[in-house]
Design an enzyme around this catalytic site. Structure first.
Site, PDB file in Angstrom:
ATOM      1  N   ASN A  75       0.827  -1.200   0.000  1.00  0.00           N
ATOM      2  CA  ASN A  75       0.000   0.000   0.000  1.00  0.00           C
ATOM      3  C   ASN A  75       0.860   1.248   0.000  1.00  0.00           C
ATOM      4  O   ASN A  75       1.811   1.354   0.772  1.00  0.00           O
ATOM      5  CB  ASN A  75      -0.937   0.005   1.215  1.00  0.00           C
ATOM      6  CG  ASN A  75      -1.815  -1.229   1.255  1.00  0.00           C
ATOM      7  OD1 ASN A  75      -1.742  -2.027   2.176  1.00  0.00           O
ATOM      8  ND2 ASN A  75      -2.647  -1.407   0.246  1.00  0.00           N
ATOM      9  N   ASP A 104      -3.229  -0.605  11.351  1.00  0.00           N
ATOM     10  CA  ASP A 104      -3.437   0.707  10.726  1.00  0.00           C
ATOM     11  C   ASP A 104      -4.843   1.201  11.069  1.00  0.00           C
ATOM     12  O   ASP A 104      -5.533   1.812  10.261  1.00  0.00           O
ATOM     13  CB  ASP A 104      -3.246   0.614   9.218  1.00  0.00           C
ATOM     14  CG  ASP A 104      -3.044   1.979   8.558  1.00  0.00           C
ATOM     15  OD1 ASP A 104      -2.914   2.987   9.282  1.00  0.00           O
ATOM     16  OD2 ASP A 104      -3.023   2.041   7.316  1.00  0.00           O
ATOM     17  N   LEU A 152      -8.810   3.858   0.339  1.00  0.00           N
ATOM     18  CA  LEU A 152      -8.738   3.240   1.661  1.00  0.00           C
ATOM     19  C   LEU A 152      -8.005   4.160   2.610  1.00  0.00           C
ATOM     20  O   LEU A 152      -6.943   4.709   2.276  1.00  0.00           O
ATOM     21  CB  LEU A 152      -8.018   1.891   1.582  1.00  0.00           C
ATOM     22  CG  LEU A 152      -8.852   0.692   1.104  1.00  0.00           C
ATOM     23  CD1 LEU A 152      -7.943  -0.513   0.870  1.00  0.00           C
ATOM     24  CD2 LEU A 152      -9.936   0.333   2.109  1.00  0.00           C
TER      25      LEU A 152
END
Length: 375
Positions: A212, A264, A297
């Site tokens: 990511n 996260d 996201l």
């Protein structure tokens, strides 16, 4: 003296026996070795090391960047899901916002609430990242600034710093930061494979939420993902099955020996669908994820107990391996040898699980946090 009976996961495998805590430490473990296959199907309690999460932005409706008592409330939410120690993680932000967060973190790092995780320090996720790979970070990225870092660290202890090494000045800063005792990892980066290899050679220790917000793997341009898969010993990954496909997680498991899990997590963790704060952003929790208005996201709603179940039930890891990836590897990455394992003399951080890997009790430094659902 507190004694727990059941199947105890030690650094050498499971034993059927008991573990004793006294004055916050493990004082004794006794028992006979038992096969992994016998453990999972047994009705006996399973006692594992408490979970360690090195990337926590929020939970229970609170965001670390709020300052004040937000971090303490976040630590309570995550303790209720088995996380016994964590790094409070800040967002890329103007210096004034960071100082507000750090003012609250000073108290939270110095003392622990009775039903809370131990906050080991701060993960500074930015601002020393690439403005072209912000992900859900607000657009306040800037090159490394030693004076700024010192000012923040004087307020609350910074343990881990995410940097984009290709940003001018940042590559040179990696070695300086490592020499000063900080853990440095690579993330929110447009860097090349070669940038990643050089940063690792200068002392960077890992990667922030692998796959990511970093350059992807291509067979002619391996990118930062390629550098991680080819060279890393440690890296974070978010196993919520949204941030990375199970197949990608399996690739990472085969490539990175000490791949470890982080949540996260945002303020939306443990909360119903709706809008929440993430630094200067407003984010929406819906359908199990957290996103910006454009669909990006923006952190997660994951908790570490669910991360463990995902590793075992969805990815097929055995329980000792899964436990290492939600606990031991993270402790080792930070250089902590008295957490993340159940061994004589270690902190008595433990989770107790039933047959379905659901929590029945959590001990932080030898004291039960008294899970509401277990009363």
């Amino acid at each position: 003296m507190k004694r727990l009976d059941g199947h105890i996961l030690t650094p050498h495998g499971f034993v059927a026996g008991s573990i004793e805590f006294d004055e916050g430490r493990v004082r004794r473990i006794e028992g006979s070795p038992i096969a992994i296959e016998a453990v999972r199907g047994s009705s006996q309690p399973k006692v594992l090391p408490g979970f360690i999460d090195l990337h926590v932005h929020g939970g229970g409706g609170r965001d670390i960047m709020e300052g004040g008592d937000a971090a303490a409330r976040v630590a309570e939410l995550h303790a209720g899901h088995g996380t016994t120690s964590l790094l409070a993680t800040t967002m890329t932000a103007p210096m004034g916002d960071l100082e507000t967060a750090f003012a609250g973190l000073k108290t939270a790092c110095a003392s622990r609430g009775a039903r809370a995780s131990r906050i080991l320090g701060v993960h500074l996720e930015g601002p020393y990242i690439n403005a072209g790979k912000l992900g859900a970070q607000p657009n306040y990225a800037r090159p490394f600034n030693a004076g700024e870092l010192k000012r923040l660290n004087d307020m609350a202890p910074i343990r881990l710093i995410t940097v984009a090494p290709e940003v001018p000045g940042n590559m040179e800063a990696v070695g300086t930061l490592v020499a000063a005792g900080y853990r440095v990892q690579i993330g929110h980066t447009l860097g090349t494979y070669e940038d990643g290899v050089e940063a690792l050679a200068r002392g960077a220790g890992g990667f922030t939420h692998l796959f990511n917000a970093m350059t992807a793997l291509h067979h002619r341009e391996p990118g930062m993902v390629g550098a991680a898969l080819a060279h890393a010993t440690y890296s974070e990954i978010i196993p919520d099955l949204l941030h990375a496909h199970p197949g990608a997680i399996r690739v990472a498991l085969r490539s990175i020996p000490c791949l470890y899990c982080v949540t996260d997590s945002t303020a939306a963790a443990g909360m119903p669908d709706g809008q929440y704060r993430l630094g200067r952003h407003r984010v929406t929790k819906c359908l199990g994820g957290v996103r910006l208005a454009d669909g990006t996201l923006a952190g997660s709603t994951l908790t570490m107990d669910q991360a463990l179940r995902n590793l075992v039930d969805e990815l097929g890891l055995d329980l000792p391996d899964a436990s290492r990836r939600v606990s031991t590897h993270a402790a080792d990455y930070l250089g902590i040898n008295d957490r993340g394992r159940l061994a004589t003399g270690a902190w008595a951080d433990a989770v107790v699980l039933d047959r379905d890997l659901k929590l029945t009790d959590v001990y932080v430094e030898g004291v039960s946090i008294d899970l509401p659902h277990a009363r």
